[in-house]
Enzyme design. Structure first.
Site, mmCIF file in Angstrom:
data_model
loop_
_atom_site.group_PDB
_atom_site.id
_atom_site.type_symbol
_atom_site.label_atom_id
_atom_site.label_comp_id
_atom_site.label_asym_id
_atom_site.label_seq_id
_atom_site.Cartn_x
_atom_site.Cartn_y
_atom_site.Cartn_z
ATOM 1 N N GLU A 57 -4.002 -60.981 30.269
ATOM 2 C CA GLU A 57 -5.408 -60.628 30.535
ATOM 3 C C GLU A 57 -5.506 -59.755 31.784
ATOM 4 O OE1 GLU A 57 -7.410 -61.133 28.231
ATOM 5 O OE2 GLU A 57 -6.197 -62.559 27.113
ATOM 6 N N HIS B 229 -5.162 -56.217 30.849
ATOM 7 C CA HIS B 229 -6.423 -55.587 30.403
ATOM 8 C C HIS B 229 -7.267 -55.185 31.616
ATOM 9 C CE1 HIS B 229 -5.894 -56.273 26.204
ATOM 10 N NE2 HIS B 229 -5.911 -57.585 26.279
ATOM 11 N N GLU C 53 -3.487 -53.983 23.391
ATOM 12 C CA GLU C 53 -2.917 -55.335 23.383
ATOM 13 C C GLU C 53 -1.412 -55.286 23.664
ATOM 14 O OE1 GLU C 53 -4.571 -57.992 23.520
ATOM 15 O OE2 GLU C 53 -6.510 -57.121 23.048
HETATM 16 ZN ZN LIG Z 1 -5.507 -59.075 24.934
#
Ligand SMILES: [Zn+2]
Length: 392
Positions: free
Chosen positions: A245, A248, A324
């Protein structure tokens, strides 16, 4: 359950259960039904003339232009929700409960559903009139100004989602496990993320599924961990998920997603501008209204918007999968713990009943993430940090 082989760890996905495969197959059928339904319902409102009737009712009873828009929106929304309720109840309540994924009672589900409909109504009343005012004022350029308005609304929603919307549905707060929080904060400071950006959300009362995500923009940007994930995973596994995370967050994926969303909004508005007059001319007698600026045209816009979103989904999902993969790599670069990463993917697969090897159609049209098999293969093979520390 897990086995270590070689330098980057070797995690194998256990045999997929019959229940998982059933969940996957029925999920594919449900997705197809949902897409057909979301195209069919607005088309039904158009072809039966219901929308035109609602429009003239709203014009007669509404005391002013905005009043008639409000009346139309509320009655359309009520009918739309009523027709769709069985499908939403099945997909949101009965199906996840029958697979043991949801713990929500029917009344809890209805409370969440009611809040969702209420929010939708508020947003429709606050924003839809802008597009109809533009359609009236600028019949040739409404698509351009309309998409700018759409982008501004999207930006506003992105900022307020974690502070105004999400707390209506669940309790968000700082992490409860202070020792774990300290380890996460250490990792966060290594990644250059300031304090106070990690939140825990209470989901364990309503679901058995696991999740973590980044949400918000600027001051409201944050990483959120479901408490179910904290309960089911070990500390190294959680640290990898948080590392993902953080990827991101640090790689500004929210910002890139917003840029893409802006481009897509312009494209879709332009396509709607080109297609809608043609559809209106072709089916005018069935539709029962003659101008796009009539509020009765709402289902036509809804139909085209749904169709064009579906058509552009493969590109949107492709971009999402690229991000991702970048976040997975970032998570490994942060933690250097391939074993924990692979194990985390296996736990996600098992707890969320995810098919680790979906078919090509599912990947192309529905998958925002790479398949779990691909992600596990990556964690098994990607460890440049190990190579650096032990050169041949
Ligand atoms: Zn993700």
């Amino acid at each position: 359950m897990f086995e270590i082989l070689g330098q980057c760890a070797h995690v194998q996905i256990p045999e997929v259960s019959e229940e998982t495969l059933r969940f996957y197959r029925s999920g594919t059928i449900l997705w197809v039904v949902q897409q057909i339904w979301s195209l069919f319902l607005p088309w039904l409102f158009l072809m039966t003339g219901w929308s035109a009737k609602l429009g003239s009712f709203a014009e007669k009873k509404g005391k002013c232009w905005y009043g008639s828009i409000v009346l139309y929106l509320l009655s359309f929304l009520a009918l739309y929700q009523l027709f769709s309720l069985p499908l939403w109840m099945y997909s949101g309540y009965f199906r996840p409960r029958s697979y043991g994924l949801s713990l929500q009672s029917l009344s809890q589900w209805f409370v969440h559903y009611g809040k969702g409909v209420f929010l939708l109504a508020i947003m429709a009343l606050a924003f839809v009139w802008i597009f109809y005012a533009l359609l009236k004022k600028s019949p040739k350029r409404w698509w351009f100004y309309g998409s700018l308005a759409g982008i501004a609304i999207g930006f506003f929603m992105m900022i307020v989602q974690p502070i105004w919307i999400d707390p209506l549905f669940n309790d968000f707060g700082p992490m409860k496990d202070k020792e774990l929080e300290q380890q996460i904060l250490t990792l966060a400071s290594q990644a250059g993320i300031d304090q106070g950006r990690i939140y825990e959300v209470n989901k364990s009362q309503e679901t058995k599924m696991l999740n973590a995500y980044v949400v918000g923009f600027g001051h409201t940007k944050r990483i959120v961990l479901w408490d179910t994930l904290i309960q089911e995973m070990s500390t190294p596994q959680i640290l990898f998920v948080v590392g993902h995370e953080m990827g991101h967050y640090v790689l500004h994926h929210m910002w890139w997603s917003f840029c893409y969303f802006s481009f897509l909004t312009l494209l879709i508005f332009y396509m709607i501008y080109r297609c809608s007059p043609w559809l209106l001319r072709r089916f005018q007698s069935r539709f029962g209204f003659f101008h796009l600026s009539s509020i009765a045209s709402l289902p036509l816009f809804l139909f085209l918007f749904t169709f064009l979103s579906l058509a552009t989904d493969p590109l949107s999902l492709f971009i999402s999968r690229v991000m991702e993969r970048q976040a997975d790599r970032f998570g490994l670069d942060m933690t250097h713990d391939n074993q924990a990463a692979g194990e985390a993917f296996v736990i996600l697969q098992q707890k969320n009943l995810a098919n680790p090897r979906p078919d090509k159609f599912t990947i192309f049209w529905r998958s925002s993430h790479p398949s779990l098999q691909e992600r596990v293969d990556f964690t098994n093979s990607y460890c440049p940090y190990n190579l650096k520390s032990s050169p041949k």
